[in-house]
Structure formats: C-alpha cells, structure tokens
Design a protein around this motif. Structure first.
Motif, PDB file in Angstrom:
ATOM      1  N   PRO A 297       0.804  -1.226   0.000  1.00 34.34           N
ATOM      2  CA  PRO A 297       0.000   0.000   0.000  1.00 34.34           C
ATOM      3  C   PRO A 297       0.832   1.270   0.000  1.00 34.34           C
ATOM      4  O   PRO A 297       0.335   2.333  -0.372  1.00 34.34           O
ATOM      5  N   ILE A 298       2.087   1.204   0.436  1.00 33.21           N
ATOM      6  CA  ILE A 298       2.916   2.407   0.506  1.00 33.21           C
ATOM      7  C   ILE A 298       3.339   2.860  -0.885  1.00 33.21           C
ATOM      8  O   ILE A 298       3.260   4.038  -1.239  1.00 33.21           O
ATOM      9  N   SER A 299       3.773   1.914  -1.695  1.00 31.53           N
ATOM     10  CA  SER A 299       4.267   2.272  -3.028  1.00 31.53           C
ATOM     11  C   SER A 299       3.163   2.309  -4.079  1.00 31.53           C
ATOM     12  O   SER A 299       3.244   3.059  -5.048  1.00 31.53           O
ATOM     13  N   THR A 300       2.111   1.517  -3.905  1.00 31.97           N
ATOM     14  CA  THR A 300       1.074   1.403  -4.927  1.00 31.97           C
ATOM     15  C   THR A 300      -0.299   1.389  -4.280  1.00 31.97           C
ATOM     16  O   THR A 300      -0.737   0.356  -3.770  1.00 31.97           O
ATOM     17  N   PRO A 301      -1.002   2.511  -4.272  1.00 26.92           N
ATOM     18  CA  PRO A 301      -2.362   2.511  -3.710  1.00 26.92           C
ATOM     19  C   PRO A 301      -3.336   1.743  -4.602  1.00 26.92           C
ATOM     20  O   PRO A 301      -3.294   1.856  -5.821  1.00 26.92           O
ATOM     21  N   THR A 302      -4.186   0.956  -3.991  1.00 25.46           N
ATOM     22  CA  THR A 302      -5.219   0.217  -4.703  1.00 25.46           C
ATOM     23  C   THR A 302      -6.549   0.438  -3.993  1.00 25.46           C
ATOM     24  O   THR A 302      -6.597   0.970  -2.880  1.00 25.46           O
ATOM     25  N   TRP A 303      -7.627   0.018  -4.646  1.00 34.00           N
ATOM     26  CA  TRP A 303      -8.944   0.146  -4.020  1.00 34.00           C
ATOM     27  C   TRP A 303      -9.003  -0.621  -2.703  1.00 34.00           C
ATOM     28  O   TRP A 303      -9.530  -0.127  -1.708  1.00 34.00           O
ATOM     29  N   GLY A 304      -8.469  -1.824  -2.686  1.00 32.27           N
ATOM     30  CA  GLY A 304      -8.486  -2.621  -1.467  1.00 32.27           C
ATOM     31  C   GLY A 304      -7.676  -1.985  -0.353  1.00 32.27           C
ATOM     32  O   GLY A 304      -8.089  -1.989   0.818  1.00 32.27           O
ATOM     33  N   ASN A 305      -6.510  -1.426  -0.676  1.00 29.92           N
ATOM     34  CA  ASN A 305      -5.693  -0.754   0.331  1.00 29.92           C
ATOM     35  C   ASN A 305      -6.403   0.462   0.906  1.00 29.92           C
ATOM     36  O   ASN A 305      -6.327   0.733   2.108  1.00 29.92           O
ATOM     37  N   MET A 306      -7.086   1.222   0.047  1.00 20.56           N
ATOM     38  CA  MET A 306      -7.805   2.402   0.519  1.00 20.56           C
ATOM     39  C   MET A 306      -8.965   2.018   1.436  1.00 20.56           C
ATOM     40  O   MET A 306      -9.202   2.657   2.468  1.00 20.56           O
ATOM     41  N   ILE A 307      -9.687   0.969   1.078  1.00 22.17           N
ATOM     42  CA  ILE A 307     -10.795   0.515   1.925  1.00 22.17           C
ATOM     43  C   ILE A 307     -10.266  -0.020   3.248  1.00 22.17           C
ATOM     44  O   ILE A 307     -10.840   0.220   4.316  1.00 22.17           O
TER      45      ILE A 307
END
Length: 355
Positions: A297-307
């Motif tokens: 999540p630090i290097s690549t934000p995704t929908w799952g990481n944001m949720i």
C-alpha cells in the motif's frame, strides 16, 4: 379530459394514435424526476449531512446513485426506444470514463500522491482542487482511486489475458482430441478449482511477495482452469458440426481445423465471458489488499488498500469518503463489466441466453 359526450379530445386521440410517443414522454418525465431526486440526495449527503452518522450518509449516497442510474436509464429509453438496454450503455460509458482518467493519469494529470499533513481528512467539495477529499495523510482520494483503477485493470486484464492464452489452447486440445489429453485436463482443472482460492493466493504472495506482477500471475493461475473448461465445452460443441466434418473429409490437418475452423467460433463466447472473469479477479485482488496480503500500500495505492485504511471506526465516522469513494468505483466497475459481458454473451450465444 379524455372523453366528453362520446367525443375524444385531441390529447387523448393523439395518445391513441401514437402510443409510443406517449410512452416515451412518460419515461422522459419519470427519468428527469429520478435524476433530479438522485442529484438532490447526493448534494444533501455532501453538503448537509456529511458530519452526521455514517449509516445516514450511506443511505443518502446509495439512494442518490440509484436515482441517477435509473433516471439516466429511463432517459435513454425515452430517446432510443424500449429495445435499447440502458444498463449496457451506462456500463460502457462508465468503463470509457474510467479508462480515460487512467490514460490521463498516465499522461501526467491526476498523478500527484504527495502527502499534506496540514490538509488531512478534508471532506469532498466540488469547489476545491480536491473534489473527492483527502485521506488521513492528506493525499488526494481521487488521484489514489484513479491509481487503484489503473492497478485493478492491469491485474484483471493481465490475468485474463494469460488465462486466455493458456487456457483456451489447452481447452481446445482437450475438447478436440479427447482421450488421455481430456482426462489429464479434467484432473488438473478439478484439482486447482477444488483447492481454496484464498489459501492458494496467500501461499503465492507469501513466497514471492506482493508485487503487481506476482498478483497478476497468481490470479492467472485461477483463471486458466475456468477459461480452459469454457474452451473445452465450446470445442466439444463445434467439433461435431458439419464444417469440421467437411474439413476432415477434405484432408485438413488437425492444426488447421483447430486454429482455422474451431478457434474463431470459440473465441467469441470466451471474449464475452472474459469481461465477467475480469470483474471476478478485480474483486479477488481488492479482497487480498483488504486482508493485508496484496500489493504494497505504501508504493502502490489500490482500491483494497484504501478501503482497508479507512475501516477504522473512528475514521469511518469522521471521513467516510475514504472508504466510500473507492468502494463505489469498484462496485460500478465490477457491475459494468458484468453487464457488458452478459450483453455480449446474449449477442454471440443467443441459444444460451434463452436458458
């Protein structure tokens, strides 16, 4: 007033003569009313009740989205007729907009992911430079959601592409040659599909890490058996058709029959199902990220990481947009892919669409 003394007035007579026009007029009025109500609910949620309880905001936002979608759908039917499926048009429009924003971000727009601790948890406001607000670090929720769409599309399309390249060929061979090849194919696909998908994905990510490439390859392992079975089932159907028998009688080789006669007919059903499989894989990638074993999540934000970041009850109460924005984007994307896939399946496989 439709009838006075047995005489039909002009508006009623016009509706009797042209009922389609009257139906379209009613659809236009109902669609406009739903569109206005949907916009009003969204504005109330954003401007009036944003600081209230989370469940009220969710109800208002979902009601607003439902009003917008159904209103636009009725307006489309009012303009183009009842034979047009508005959900497919809306789905294609959403996918086009999503892909457009992804390309704009690749081109340098909406690509800023810098943290601003002085501007954390800003609520959505369409009059500022952050229309969808900021997260707990002050990063743009809109820019991160577009980056999440980019990652989801790369992973979903990449995994399905690998699945089509490998699974379709294996399924063709199993359905055409039958015998030991088909038996081996059935045993391997049954074994892979019987193994719990999440445990398999957890194992692959734990061994090789959580990069975009690893997640794509891991999801392709799950897509290959499904696509292979679809390819085999369609091959069994077309291998018994007259044009294949005619090609065999003319001395055509097995390779020519497979790739010139059968594959073009199998490709269309596989392409329609590919949209549905992409939707399933996007949900799988988001689930992995939400469980903390997906892409970093630090290097690549995704929908799952944001949720996953916004699931804290306190943060969900203060800044629900951190969860709601990527959640809605994922919901609309998955729903759109399913609708487009079902429409293509009905178009290219009308016999199965009647079942």
């Amino acid at each position: 007033m439709a009838d006075i003394g047995g005489v039909i007035t002009e508006p009623a007579a016009q509706e009797v003569v042209d009922p389609e026009r009257g139906r379209r007029t009613r659809l236009a009025r109902e669609g406009s009313a739903r569109l206005v109500i949907g916009l009003a609910l969204l504005l109330i949620q954003l401007l009036v009740t944003y600081d209230s309880v989370a469940w009220l905001q969710v109800i208002l936002a979902l009601g607003g989205i439902y009003g917008l979608l159904t209103g636009v759908g009725q307006l489309i039917r009012a303009v183009f007729g009842s034979r047009v499926d508005p959900t497919v048009w809306i789905s294609m429009a959403w996918l086009f907009i999503l892909v457009l924003f992804v390309f704009l971000q690749v081109g340098g727009l909406f690509d800023s992911l810098d943290a601003d601790f002085q501007d954390r948890e800003r609520p959505p406001s369409f009059t500022t430079d952050e229309p969808l607000g900021t997260d707990r670090l002050g990063k743009s929720v809109m820019n991160q959601s577009i980056r999440g769409a980019r990652i989801s599309l790369i992973v979903g399309l990449g995994a399905v592409g690998i699945g089509l390249a490998v699974g379709s060929v294996i399924g063709l061979a199993a359905g055409y040659f039958r015998g030991p090849i088909e038996g081996t194919f059935n045993i391997i696909t049954d074994a892979v599909l019987a193994f719990p998908a999440l445990i398999l994905l957890f194992s692959i990510v734990a061994i090789f890490g959580g990069s975009v490439l690893v997640i794509t390859l891991a999801l392709s392992v799950l897509s290959i058996p499904t696509i292979g079975r679809l390819s085999r089932a369609n091959t069994l159907t077309f291998a018994a058709r007259e044009f294949v028998t005619a090609a065999k009688s003319m001395g055509a080789s097995n390779g020519r029959i497979l790739f010139r006669e059968i594959m073009p007919n199998v490709a269309l059903p596989l392409a329609s199902y590919a949209f549905i499989i992409v939707a399933v894989l996007i949900v799988a990638e988001t689930s992995l990220a939400f469980l903390g074993v997906g892409i970093d999540p630090i290097s690549t934000p995704t929908w799952g990481n944001m949720i996953q970041e916004g699931r804290d009850p306190n943060l969900l109460e203060k800044a629900p947009h951190i969860v709601f924005v990527p959640g809605v984007m994922m919901f609309l994307t998955v729903l759109s892919l399913n609708r487009v896939g079902e429409s293509l399946r009905s178009l290219w496989d009308p016999r199965e669409a009647k079942l």
